[in-house]
Design an enzyme around this catalytic site. Structure first.
Site, PDB file in Angstrom:
ATOM      1  N   GLU A  29       0.832  -1.181  -0.137  1.00 43.05           N
ATOM      2  CA  GLU A  29      -0.124   0.197   0.090  1.00 43.05           C
ATOM      3  C   GLU A  29       0.881   1.418  -0.014  1.00 43.05           C
ATOM      4  OE1 GLU A  29      -1.866  -1.002   3.665  1.00 43.05           O
ATOM      5  OE2 GLU A  29      -2.982  -2.618   2.805  1.00 43.05           O
ATOM      6  N   LEU A  58      -6.016  -1.764  -1.104  1.00 44.01           N
ATOM      7  CA  LEU A  58      -5.888  -1.866   0.466  1.00 44.01           C
ATOM      8  C   LEU A  58      -6.242  -3.108   1.048  1.00 44.01           C
ATOM      9  CD1 LEU A  58      -6.399   1.419   2.609  1.00 44.01           C
ATOM     10  CD2 LEU A  58      -6.123  -0.903   3.589  1.00 44.01           C
ATOM     11  N   GLU A  60      -4.386  -6.483   3.062  1.00 41.63           N
ATOM     12  CA  GLU A  60      -3.186  -7.171   3.540  1.00 41.63           C
ATOM     13  C   GLU A  60      -3.152  -8.623   3.074  1.00 41.63           C
ATOM     14  OE1 GLU A  60      -4.801  -4.908   5.353  1.00 41.63           O
ATOM     15  OE2 GLU A  60      -3.465  -3.089   5.534  1.00 41.63           O
ATOM     16  N   GLN A  82       2.078  -2.257   6.000  1.00 36.80           N
ATOM     17  CA  GLN A  82       2.247  -0.675   6.006  1.00 36.80           C
ATOM     18  C   GLN A  82       2.650  -0.647   7.784  1.00 36.80           C
ATOM     19  OE1 GLN A  82      -0.874   2.321   5.262  1.00 36.80           O
ATOM     20  NE2 GLN A  82       0.816   2.502   3.726  1.00 36.80           N
ATOM     21  N   PRO A  89      -4.842  -9.068   9.398  1.00 36.83           N
ATOM     22  CA  PRO A  89      -5.565  -9.448   8.335  1.00 36.83           C
ATOM     23  C   PRO A  89      -4.962 -10.636   7.203  1.00 36.83           C
ATOM     24  CG  PRO A  89      -5.879  -7.277   8.358  1.00 36.83           C
ATOM     25  CD  PRO A  89      -4.705  -7.448   9.301  1.00 36.83           C
ATOM     26  N   HIS A 129      -0.287   0.702  15.698  1.00 34.23           N
ATOM     27  CA  HIS A 129       0.764   1.107  14.775  1.00 34.23           C
ATOM     28  C   HIS A 129       2.146   1.028  15.791  1.00 34.23           C
ATOM     29  CE1 HIS A 129      -2.336   2.829  12.401  1.00 34.23           C
ATOM     30  NE2 HIS A 129      -1.438   3.297  11.462  1.00 34.23           N
TER      31      HIS A 129
END
Lengths: 324, 374
Positions: A29, A58, A60, A82, A89, A129
């Site tokens: 992505e 988008l 995964e 990312q 996923p 993240h």
């Protein structure tokens, strides 16, 4: 010799390997004109074209599953996920397919691919993240897991990963991406997967870590009294694990602290502690100490430094282990 | 500003050979030759016999769970013939045995697979296929990726992937369809809509009237066909493969068929399926209609039928014998294909698997270390 950040070292390794091997393709992505959200693939699409540096939908699982197909079809795909939180996923494709294909086909079909994933906390990022899932994938047979902490190691390990005939997860500690530069040779060199690095030699205690916390450990070492001699080991590869280097060191020091960002329970610290007691039980002067993330959800960033094993906590762990 | 229509779509249903064995001559033009019809009938019959023997092997405890292909054979043979052996890729589920055999997979491999032996997945080098895929709906992404690799490498091979109606509920199905169209890769998505995902009927599986219409979301050419009609399965696959080979990207085929058997030997469809429904589909069996057609055209006699049945038995008995008589895998075989090169600790686990509780070298636990220390 150029002074590069971790981001630049990875970018350089990618470019050099794409130049050398036309089978190498990058997919993920925002990896194209945007160069990835961390700019790791900056300039690569302009240089190698849209066929080899591909902005994907988008998805995964789609990235991972189609990368598996690309690998089966004769390419050397480098899918980028990312952030580590989005490996979820893709978990099924990665663990149940990439990891099993060689075994289930008795090596008739293999999946040579390198999954690049930014990892870890400490950069004030949003939810999901900042995690450190390396133990999950280490526990999944058939996948190699590496996490370099320096630009030099990153280039050498990435070249090894891309050339490896089996799937490798290449975790990139976000906190180190731009934190410092070091000399990275222009020429082609590899660092074998499965070899740890002794960052500093010492006799009193061994500290084992990898990724971002290497630098928090170095900070802790600076704060210790001058007469304390610490052997700091940066694993670099989580699987296969360089047991020998750890065991050799602990036999010498008799004490060990394992430091990692991931939650303590069933983390790599548990595995390393078990290996130490199996291999050098009678050399131990103190129980192996774990200094890790807590068994909680990684908090939002206002409290992330409370969660992460920062310098003071690591220092305390070393002092406690020495005092035992 | 008046509203305007921005998208309209229709789906064609293709049937060339009906359940009474009557052929639509116009639609059948440039499809199967008489020889090919006979060949496909033979392949279907052998596959049906394969199911019989597999069922018996399971029931007699010589094989684990097995999913019969019964009733759906026209799909595997039609698609198998439409694709080029040794060049095009097959990425199957587990109800396409005949296609795999037609593309060179030794027949005992599938039995080995269900006998719990990975050697049944060790695809020979000259076969372009992936092994049977047990988890539902995950392998279509691999097909998309392989087709993508073909496109990048300038190889004009086509990839066909097979899956059931239930698989189209999985996220990875949609991912595979999306990636395939965005990247415009040469792949054929072949859905064997056999009406049942184990015990869940198609109408509980999806709200859409057809499976074929799911391709509209990706602007992918799509068609619904009679999946028990070898002319339709052949033609639809041939057309889709041609389009893919010529750079036209992916296509979708919904083949309407029926699982005449249980889901697997571990299943009992009487628990959830009406006998009347099964009886109605029994009449649409691809073997019956193909034989009727051949007989009507003078291509087939009772004598040939008897000979074929005997031949099928001989072939399948031999295959079963080969599978049953294969030497046992070596004890530590499951270690040896983990990686191209076995990491040291894994090699240690393998070498001490019988001498230490956790596969650890006894020398390094306790005594060895104690001796060293003392």
């Amino acid at each position: 010799m150029p002074q590069l950040t971790l981001v630049q070292a990875i970018n350089t390794a990618l470019a050099q390997e794409m130049e050398r091997d036309s089978r190498v393709v990058i997919l993920g992505e925002d990896v194209g004109p945007n160069g990835g959200v961390f700019r790791v693939t900056e300039g690569l699409q302009a240089r190698f074209g849209k066929d080899r540096v591909v902005d994907t939908p988008l998805d995964e699982s789609g990235i991972m599953g189609s990368a598996i197909g690309l690998a089966i079809g004769g390419m050397r795909p480098i899918p980028e996920i990312q952030f580590e939180g989005f490996l979820g996923p893709a978990y099924d494709q990665l663990v149940n397919h990439a990891g099993r294909m060689r075994t289930r086909t008795r090596s008739a079909i293999t999946v040579p691919m390198t999954v690049r994933v930014p990892v870890g906390g400490g950069i004030h990022a949003p939810e999901l993240h900042s995690d450190s899932p390396e133990a999950i994938y280490t526990h999944s047979p058939g996948i190699k897991v590496v996490m370099p902490s320096t630009p030099y190691d990153a280039k050498g390990l990435l070249l090894s990963a891309i050339r490896d005939p089996d799937p490798v997860i290449f975790f990139e500690p976000k906190r180190v991406y731009r934190s410092f530069r070091e000399e990275v040779p222009d020429e082609d060199y590899t660092i074998p997967i499965g070899e740890a690095k002794v960052v500093s030699e010492g006799d009193d205690i061994t500290v084992v870590t990898w990724g971002g916390p290497v630098f928090q450990c170095l900070g802790a070492l600076d704060n210790l009294p001058e007469d304390v001699s610490v052997e700091l080991i940066d694993l670099r590869s989580i699987y296969p694990l360089d047991i020998e280097t750890i065991v050799e060191s602990v036999k010498k020091t008799g004490r060990c602290v394992v430091v990692h960002e991931a939650p303590k329970t069933a983390g790599m610290g548990a595995e390393i502690s078990a290996l130490i007691q199996e291999n050098c039980f009678l050399h131990l002067e103190a129980p192996v100490q774990r200094c890790a993330g807590f068994d909680t959800i990684m908090p939002y960033y206002k409290l992330e430094l409370e969660y992460l094993p920062e310098t003071p906590r690591i220092q305390k762990a070393i002092e406690e282990c020495l005092a035992y | 500003m008046p509203k305007k229509v921005v998208y309209e779509a229709k789906i064609e249903h293709l049937q060339i050979l009906d359940e009474d064995g009557k052929l639509d001559q116009k639609l059948a033009k440039d499809t199967l030759t008489d020889e090919q019809v006979v060949y496909l009938y033979e392949q279907m019959s052998i596959c049906r016999q394969y199911d019989e023997i597999a069922f018996k092997l399971q029931r007699s405890g010589r094989m684990g769970t097995y999913p019969q292909n019964k009733g759906q054979e026209a799909n595997a043979v039609g698609a198998g013939l439409a694709l080029e052996k040794g060049k095009d890729w097959l990425v199957p589920c587990y109800r396409e045995n005949a296609a795999l055999f037609m593309h060179g997979l030794p027949m005992h491999y599938v039995l080995l697979h269900w006998m719990g032996d990975e050697r049944g997945n060790q695809i020979p080098e000259d076969c372009r296929m992936t092994p049977l895929s047990i988890p539902i709906g995950t392998h279509m992404l691999h097909a998309t990726g392989i087709a993508w690799a073909n496109k990048l490498r300038g190889d004009d091979s086509v990839v066909a992937t097979f899956f059931g109606d239930g698989a189209t509920s999985e996220g990875d199905f949609h991912g595979a369809m999306n990636f395939a169209t965005v990247m415009q890769v040469p792949v054929v998505f072949y859905c064997q809509n056999n009406q049942w995902a184990i015990s869940v009927p198609r109408e509980s599986q999806m709200n859409s009237a057809t499976v074929a219409q799911k391709a509209f979301a990706y602007d992918m050419p799509t068609i619904q066909i009679d999946g028990n009609d070898i002319f339709a399965t052949y033609k639809a696959t041939k057309d889709a493969a041609k389009r893919a080979r010529e750079g036209g990207g992916p296509s979708f085929i919904e083949a309407v068929t029926y699982r005449l058997g249980d889901h697997t030997t571990a299943d009992d469809a009487r628990r959830y399926r009406d006998q009347a429904e099964l009886d109605a589909w029994m009449g649409k069996d691809p073997l019956i209609r193909t034989r009727l057609y051949m007989e009507g055209k003078g291509l087939w006699s009772d004598k040939q039928q008897t000979e074929l049945e005997e031949r099928a038995k001989r072939i399948v008995d031999e295959v079963a014998k080969t599978a049953l008589e294969i030497e046992a895998p070596s004890t530590s075989d499951f270690f040896n294909h983990m990686f191209a090169e076995l990491p040291a600790d894994l090699a240690r686990q393998r070498d001490t698997m019988r001498t230490s509780s956790l596969g650890l070298d006894p020398d390094q636990v306790g005594l060895g270390a104690r001796a060293q220390r003392v």
